[in-house]
Motif scaffolding. Structure first.
Motif, PDB file in Angstrom:
ATOM      1  N   GLU A   1       0.804  -1.232   0.000  1.00  0.00           N
ATOM      2  CA  GLU A   1       0.000   0.000   0.000  1.00  0.00           C
ATOM      3  C   GLU A   1       0.835   1.279   0.000  1.00  0.00           C
ATOM      4  OE1 GLU A   1      -3.344   2.156   2.736  1.00  0.00           O
ATOM      5  OE2 GLU A   1      -3.384  -0.023   2.615  1.00  0.00           O
ATOM      6  N   PRO A   2       1.840   1.436   0.898  1.00  0.00           N
ATOM      7  CA  PRO A   2       2.619   2.672   0.857  1.00  0.00           C
ATOM      8  C   PRO A   2       3.415   2.826  -0.442  1.00  0.00           C
ATOM      9  CG  PRO A   2       3.396   1.247   2.648  1.00  0.00           C
ATOM     10  CD  PRO A   2       2.209   0.593   2.030  1.00  0.00           C
ATOM     11  N   VAL A   3       3.837   1.709  -1.013  1.00  0.00           N
ATOM     12  CA  VAL A   3       4.566   1.771  -2.286  1.00  0.00           C
ATOM     13  C   VAL A   3       3.615   2.208  -3.392  1.00  0.00           C
ATOM     14  CG1 VAL A   3       5.939   0.474  -3.960  1.00  0.00           C
ATOM     15  CG2 VAL A   3       6.215   0.030  -1.524  1.00  0.00           C
ATOM     16  N   GLN A   4       2.377   1.691  -3.384  1.00  0.00           N
ATOM     17  CA  GLN A   4       1.386   2.105  -4.371  1.00  0.00           C
ATOM     18  C   GLN A   4       1.107   3.606  -4.251  1.00  0.00           C
ATOM     19  OE1 GLN A   4      -1.588  -0.799  -3.244  1.00  0.00           O
ATOM     20  NE2 GLN A   4      -1.396  -1.835  -5.216  1.00  0.00           N
ATOM     21  N   THR A   5       1.018   4.105  -3.031  1.00  0.00           N
ATOM     22  CA  THR A   5       0.805   5.535  -2.807  1.00  0.00           C
ATOM     23  C   THR A   5       1.969   6.346  -3.355  1.00  0.00           C
ATOM     24  OG1 THR A   5      -0.533   5.089  -0.841  1.00  0.00           O
ATOM     25  CG2 THR A   5       0.409   7.294  -1.038  1.00  0.00           C
ATOM     26  N   ALA A   6       3.183   5.896  -3.086  1.00  0.00           N
ATOM     27  CA  ALA A   6       4.371   6.609  -3.577  1.00  0.00           C
ATOM     28  C   ALA A   6       4.418   6.617  -5.101  1.00  0.00           C
ATOM     29  CB  ALA A   6       5.637   5.971  -3.008  1.00  0.00           C
TER      30      ALA A   6
END
Length: 125
Positions: A101-106
């Protein structure tokens, strides 16, 4: 596993790898084009989404096997303890999925930044 679902993830990753290498070669000789950068970021987003789907499917299949008792561990640290092995695997898959999830956001933020940069250049020109 009960059945294998055909995912294109390996093909997408290989294609992305080749395109990124070509982009790197071109970038070393000429400035990288914003569209190439945007595409590369988009390809990473697709790969990550596919990977998250595979992780989710593995977790679902593991839970099904745990419920039906169709899993046996014949060696290793969980020998004879299929419930513990599957629960450990499910927890590891859940952690891996939540890490996406945080990688997708980035990645989404990077695409927005490239778009904003291109829009700013066109406005100033």
């Amino acid at each position: 596993m009960e059945h294998c679902v055909d995912h294109r993830l390996p093909e997408i990753l290989l294609d992305t790898h080749h395109r990124l290498r070509r982009a790197g070669t071109v970038a070393s000789e000429t400035p990288i084009v914003a569209a190439d950068l945007y595409w590369s970021i988009g390809a990473l987003a697709q790969c990550l989404a596919a990977m998250d789907e595979v992780i989710s499917q593995l977790g679902t299949n593991a839970r099904k096997q745990l419920r039906t008792g169709k899993f046996d561990v014949e060696s290793g640290p969980f020998e004879g303890e299929p419930d513990a092995a599957l629960l450990t695997a499910i927890l590891a898959l859940a952690r891996a999925s939540s890490s996406c999830e945080p990688v997708q956001t980035a990645i989404g933020n990077a695409q927005i930044a490239v778009s904003d940069l291109v829009a700013t250049r066109h406005i100033r020109a």
